[in-house]
Design an enzyme around this catalytic site. Structure first.
Site, PDB file in Angstrom:
ATOM      1  N   SER A 184       0.829  -1.201   0.000  1.00  0.00           N
ATOM      2  CA  SER A 184       0.000   0.000   0.000  1.00  0.00           C
ATOM      3  C   SER A 184       0.870   1.260   0.000  1.00  0.00           C
ATOM      4  O   SER A 184       1.635   1.492  -0.907  1.00  0.00           O
ATOM      5  CB  SER A 184      -0.957  -0.032   1.194  1.00  0.00           C
ATOM      6  OG  SER A 184      -1.889   1.008   1.130  1.00  0.00           O
TER       7      SER A 184
ATOM      8  N   ASP B  74      -2.868   6.192  -3.984  1.00  0.00           N
ATOM      9  CA  ASP B  74      -1.680   5.574  -3.402  1.00  0.00           C
ATOM     10  C   ASP B  74      -1.169   4.474  -4.343  1.00  0.00           C
ATOM     11  O   ASP B  74      -1.799   4.186  -5.368  1.00  0.00           O
ATOM     12  CB  ASP B  74      -1.979   5.050  -1.992  1.00  0.00           C
ATOM     13  CG  ASP B  74      -2.942   3.888  -1.958  1.00  0.00           C
ATOM     14  OD1 ASP B  74      -3.683   3.691  -2.932  1.00  0.00           O
ATOM     15  OD2 ASP B  74      -2.973   3.172  -0.935  1.00  0.00           O
TER      16      ASP B  74
ATOM     17  N   ASP C 108      -1.170   1.264  -4.648  1.00  0.00           N
ATOM     18  CA  ASP C 108      -2.036   0.182  -5.119  1.00  0.00           C
ATOM     19  C   ASP C 108      -3.438   0.678  -5.458  1.00  0.00           C
ATOM     20  O   ASP C 108      -4.340  -0.114  -5.740  1.00  0.00           O
ATOM     21  CB  ASP C 108      -2.090  -0.976  -4.119  1.00  0.00           C
ATOM     22  CG  ASP C 108      -2.740  -0.599  -2.796  1.00  0.00           C
ATOM     23  OD1 ASP C 108      -2.528   0.525  -2.329  1.00  0.00           O
ATOM     24  OD2 ASP C 108      -3.454  -1.446  -2.226  1.00  0.00           O
TER      25      ASP C 108
ATOM     26  N   ASP D 191      -6.037   1.978  -3.970  1.00  0.00           N
ATOM     27  CA  ASP D 191      -7.282   1.730  -3.239  1.00  0.00           C
ATOM     28  C   ASP D 191      -7.680   2.944  -2.391  1.00  0.00           C
ATOM     29  O   ASP D 191      -8.799   3.023  -1.909  1.00  0.00           O
ATOM     30  CB  ASP D 191      -7.202   0.466  -2.379  1.00  0.00           C
ATOM     31  CG  ASP D 191      -6.148   0.527  -1.285  1.00  0.00           C
ATOM     32  OD1 ASP D 191      -5.307   1.452  -1.293  1.00  0.00           O
ATOM     33  OD2 ASP D 191      -6.137  -0.373  -0.420  1.00  0.00           O
TER      34      ASP D 191
END
Length: 577
Positions: free
Chosen positions: A144, A303, A305, A307
């Site tokens: 993340s 961010d 990834d 999400d």
């Protein structure tokens, strides 16, 4: 074995490759570093693995990834689910493609087909792919928004959400039971492909995912009418969001989308930021510079990834760009989406807005205003996904919107994790909607404060690294657990929730009732004047977090109250250190 024996075992065992051994030999004499790498195993928790990349049992490497995957494979085989396969995605971090491949080949060696994306993809698309391909599980290689030295391994179940009970416990037990690296299976990629156990996926999933996103658009005609009047700056922060975010905006008709060039391409070193986190002001420095050049209406950052979504909006009166916290952008989207449903089709009688326990109480006010059910769950979007699954299984309950304070929300049920791509799309759509009313997104936010109240929420954290730090974090929680404060920052404690003990204690009457939520090492205090405080250890970093909220009579009053409460909370905790 103790840490030194494990260290020597890795040096001697022919199972471990020469590069790994060379890295470990270079540590000779550095007892503190050797101990940190081998004093424990990298814990496979309810969110999977996350840690610093490197050799050792307490690090992210191909061996710890294989071991985790072997445990997952053993669990899948026990349930007889191997025929369904597992979807695998990865982000732009160091070693992400390699870890994804190792996971795929371990699964293949266990007779479980792996569907692996051809290149990096966002977390929400992995969640979508699990359901679209009817897989038994999913694996996402990502850490993340952690610093560059980290990577991680998240496990999803067949509903598309990260693992929850009973599967999390079952998988964790199987991973723990793998005690010998030599028993972990793997196979040659060419053999896996020849046997139909390794399949590369890409555009076939991308296209359907985009179709599902477009289905969530509430006002396509307003986008067509006003998109030319809206200027958008976007940055993927060197991560996975660049292609899908730009694609959906282009397909919807938004023309004035400017991507920060220095942060456009994937790069696991994240060279323009020290911490690729859309919550951090630093992450927006280049985007805000571009926004001023382009006179942008809104500035968006996903961010690595993709999400979570960070947002700045322009105040047309002052010309300044104002940051929206995850609570603010979540409420803005919740209000917009639910209002559109009300205007266009009417709100279902069983409609629900879902939030986590550390999310703003403005969500409660929004739910009350629209007459919808407010459901509160533990921290972690998987618990929101669990509620959606429950609606489907019972045939009762309609998901309207769900979000958490940490910059994540989900519109629609195509995925079961937070989705910054659909949030990017929806915020730009909302900008067109409010433009039709001669309002900016900041004007819409102010209108919400006027309607619901001036809520202000924040979070403080204290980082305590290493073995001693972990011990100290537990001491803080236990001290507060056994000695409930009567007041916090000048606010009287009305009730104390202990999610580990499953109790809610009324401080005036002493009456105790259950929380109704799963056990979790979290404490929550309901305070006077609509204030609150929640204390929990981070699930991904060596931190103890303090979430809190206040309600003021104006923005200035709320800001002052929040700052004062934050200072007093930190002073209270520092006194325990």
């Amino acid at each position: 074995m103790n840490y030194k024996e494990l260290y020597n075992e890795w040096l001697a065992n022919p199972y471990f490759d020469e590069d790994t051994k060379a890295e470990l030999k270079a540590l000779e004499g550095d007892e503190k570093e050797i101990e940190d790498r081998f004093y424990t195993e990298l814990e496979f928790g309810t969110a999977g693995l996350r840690g610093v990349i490197g050799a050792g049992t307490n690090r992210m490497n191909i061996y710890t990834v294989r071991k985790a995957t072997q445990g997952l494979a053993n669990y899948i085989v026990k349930l007889g689910g191997q025929a369904k396969g597992v979807a695998i995605a990865y982000d732009s971090r160091r070693m992400s493609p390699e870890f994804a491949d190792e996971a795929a080949l371990c699964l293949a060696a266990n007779g479980i087909k792996a569907y692996i994306f051809e290149s990096l993809r966002p977390t929400p698309e992995l969640s979508f792919a699990v359901r679209e391909l009817k897989c038994i599980a999913g694996i996402n290689i990502t850490a993340s928004h952690n610093p560059p030295e980290y990577n991680g391994y998240k496990v999803y179940w067949e509903d598309g959400a990260q693992i929850t009970p009973p599967h999390d416990g079952g998988i964790m037990a199987e991973v723990k039971a793998v005690t010998d690296f030599n028993t972990v299976k793997t196979m040659d990629k060419a053999d896996a492909m020849a046997q139909g156990l390794y399949e590369v996926i890409g555009a076939n999933i991308d296209d359907v995912y985009m179709d599902r996103l477009r289905e969530q658009v509430k006002n396509p005609e307003l986008i067509k009418q006003y998109q030319k009047d809206i200027s958008i700056v976007y940055t993927p922060l060197h991560g996975t969001g660049n292609i899908p975010a730009r694609r959906i905006l282009k397909e919807l008709g938004f023309e004035n989308v400017y991507v920060v060039p220095e942060q456009e391409l994937p790069d696991g070193e994240f060279p323009t930021v020290s911490y690729p986190n859309p919550e951090a002001a630093e992450a927006f420095e280049l985007a805000l510079k571009l926004a001023k050049e382009k006179n942008a209406d809104l500035v968006l950052a996903t961010d690595p990834d993709a999400d979570r979504l960070g947002v700045y909006v322009k105040d047309s009166k002052s010309g300044e760009y104002i940051t929206l916290t995850g609570n603010m952008s979540g409420c803005l989207l919740a209000d917009y989406e639910i209002n559109c449903i009300k205007e266009q089709s009417g709100i279902p009688a069983d409609g629900a807005l879902i939030k986590t326990i550390v999310t703003t109480n403005m969500a409660d006010a929004i739910a009350k205003y629209y007459g919808v059910k407010l459901i509160e769950v533990l921290t972690g979007f998987k618990f929101i996904g669990q509620q959606i699954l429950g609606f489907e299984e019972k045939g009762e309950g309609t998901y309207l919107f769900g979000f958490e304070e940490s910059y994540g929300c989900l519109i629609g049920t195509h995925a079961r994790d937070k989705d910054a791509i659909v949030a990017t799309m929806a915020l730009c759509e909302a900008a067109a909607y409010y433009k039709s009313k001669n309002m900016t997104l900041w004007d819409a936010m102010i209108a919400m404060y006027d309607r619901y109240g001036y809520y202000k929420d924040d979070v403080k954290s204290i980082t305590l690294k290493g073995i001693e730090g972990l011990k100290k974090i537990q001491e803080i929680l236990e001290t507060l657990r056994t000695n409930t404060p009567e007041e916090v920052g000048g606010y009287k404690v009305l009730s104390a929730r202990d999610y580990k003990k499953d109790t809610i204690k009324d401080m005036a009457t002493g009456e105790i009732k259950t929380t109704g939520l799963p056990s979790s090492n979290v404490l929550y205090y309901d305070l006077t004047d609509d204030a609150w405080l929640c204390v929990r250890p981070s699930g991904t970093e060596p931190k103890v977090k303090f979430y809190y909220g206040v309600k003021g009579t104006s923005l200035e009053d709320a800001d002052a109250k929040s700052a004062a409460l934050g200072e007093k909370v930190l002073a209270m905790i520092n006194a325990m250190l």
